[in-house]
Motif scaffolding. Structure first.
Motif, PDB file in Angstrom:
ATOM      1  N   GLY A   7       0.820  -1.202   0.000  1.00  0.00           N
ATOM      2  CA  GLY A   7       0.000   0.000   0.000  1.00  0.00           C
ATOM      3  C   GLY A   7       0.859   1.258   0.000  1.00  0.00           C
ATOM      4  O   GLY A   7       2.020   1.230   0.419  1.00  0.00           O
ATOM      5  N   CYS A   8       0.282   2.360  -0.440  1.00  0.00           N
ATOM      6  CA  CYS A   8       1.019   3.630  -0.494  1.00  0.00           C
ATOM      7  C   CYS A   8       1.606   4.019   0.860  1.00  0.00           C
ATOM      8  O   CYS A   8       2.700   4.562   0.946  1.00  0.00           O
ATOM      9  N   CYS A   9       0.874   3.730   1.933  1.00  0.00           N
ATOM     10  CA  CYS A   9       1.321   4.136   3.274  1.00  0.00           C
ATOM     11  C   CYS A   9       2.274   3.134   3.909  1.00  0.00           C
ATOM     12  O   CYS A   9       2.841   3.397   4.970  1.00  0.00           O
ATOM     13  N   ALA A  11       1.236  -0.226   4.363  1.00  0.00           N
ATOM     14  CA  ALA A  11       0.450  -1.406   4.731  1.00  0.00           C
ATOM     15  C   ALA A  11       0.704  -2.479   3.665  1.00  0.00           C
ATOM     16  O   ALA A  11       0.861  -2.151   2.492  1.00  0.00           O
ATOM     17  N   CYS A  27      -4.814  -1.623  -1.884  1.00  0.00           N
ATOM     18  CA  CYS A  27      -4.563  -0.176  -2.029  1.00  0.00           C
ATOM     19  C   CYS A  27      -4.348   0.242  -3.478  1.00  0.00           C
ATOM     20  O   CYS A  27      -4.974   1.171  -3.949  1.00  0.00           O
ATOM     21  N   CYS A  43      -8.982   7.621   0.041  1.00  0.00           N
ATOM     22  CA  CYS A  43      -7.729   7.911   0.754  1.00  0.00           C
ATOM     23  C   CYS A  43      -6.898   8.943  -0.019  1.00  0.00           C
ATOM     24  O   CYS A  43      -6.446   8.677  -1.128  1.00  0.00           O
ATOM     25  N   MET A  45      -3.985  10.147   0.628  1.00  0.00           N
ATOM     26  CA  MET A  45      -2.559   9.779   0.489  1.00  0.00           C
ATOM     27  C   MET A  45      -2.369   8.957  -0.774  1.00  0.00           C
ATOM     28  O   MET A  45      -1.410   9.137  -1.515  1.00  0.00           O
ATOM     29  N   LYS A  46      -3.299   8.068  -0.982  1.00  0.00           N
ATOM     30  CA  LYS A  46      -3.254   7.225  -2.180  1.00  0.00           C
ATOM     31  C   LYS A  46      -3.434   8.073  -3.441  1.00  0.00           C
ATOM     32  O   LYS A  46      -2.708   7.891  -4.422  1.00  0.00           O
ATOM     33  N   PHE A  72      -1.202  10.788   9.618  1.00  0.00           N
ATOM     34  CA  PHE A  72      -1.673   9.397   9.557  1.00  0.00           C
ATOM     35  C   PHE A  72      -0.788   8.501  10.430  1.00  0.00           C
ATOM     36  O   PHE A  72      -1.282   7.729  11.255  1.00  0.00           O
TER      37      PHE A  72
HETATM   38  S1  SF4 Z   1      -5.754   3.162   0.888  1.00  0.00           S
HETATM   39 FE1  SF4 Z   1      -4.644   4.641   2.159  1.00  0.00          FE
HETATM   40  S2  SF4 Z   1      -4.699   3.792   4.221  1.00  0.00           S
HETATM   41 FE2  SF4 Z   1      -5.237   2.150   2.798  1.00  0.00          FE
HETATM   42  S3  SF4 Z   1      -3.314   1.084   2.379  1.00  0.00           S
HETATM   43 FE3  SF4 Z   1      -3.592   2.641   0.813  1.00  0.00          FE
HETATM   44  S4  SF4 Z   1      -2.510   4.455   1.551  1.00  0.00           S
HETATM   45 FE4  SF4 Z   1      -2.820   3.069   3.282  1.00  0.00          FE
END
Ligand code: SF4
Ligand code: SF4
Length: 113
Positions: A7-9, A11, A27, A43, A45-46, A72
């Motif tokens: 995931g971008c963050c 995860a 994500c 999201c 951030m995404k 976050f």
């Molecule tokens: S959608 Fe947002 S919170 Fe979920 S994994 Fe991606 S970056 Fe993280």
């Protein structure tokens, strides 16, 4: 296992329960094929990360001063610190090393050796 599952963050979707039970699409999966539309993503951030063409926020030179991701990561809850740790690990060691560790997790975050 694939870089697309990160995931971008930070995860890791591949070992995340909602992803594996079908309640989350992951994500970043499906945006490159047109199956999903980034404009509709909740999201921010995404939206920012994918919009800038990064694989994850770990690639972003502005991460240290980015209020969005730092707020976050600073949220109350164990997982947020773990997502920060994942991103820091990727920045230091790269995606391949991250994937080698993350493939053994049973959650969207896990332990490092
Ligand atoms: S959608 Fe947002 S919170 Fe979920 S994994 Fe991606 S970056 Fe993280
Ligand atoms: S500005 Fe923030 S949210 Fe956007 S890609 Fe960089 S770290 Fe991620």
């Amino acid at each position: 296992m694939s870089i697309d599952h990160i995931g971008c963050c930070g995860a890791y979707c591949r070992t995340c329960k909602p992803f594996n039970t079908g309640s989350c699409k992951g994500c970043r999966l499906g945006y490159d094929t047109g199956e999903r539309d980034i404009i509709k993503a909740k999201c921010q951030m995404k939206v920012c990360c994918i919009g800038k063409g990064y694989t994850t926020c770990a690639d972003c030179p502005e991460i240290g001063s980015c209020p969005m991701i730092n707020e976050f990561y600073g949220k109350n809850g164990y997982k947020y610190g773990k997502y920060r740790q994942a991103t820091e690990f990727i920045r230091e060691n790269g995606y391949e090393e991250f994937l080698k560790i993350a493939e053994n997790w049973t959650n969207a975050h896990g332990k490092y050796k």
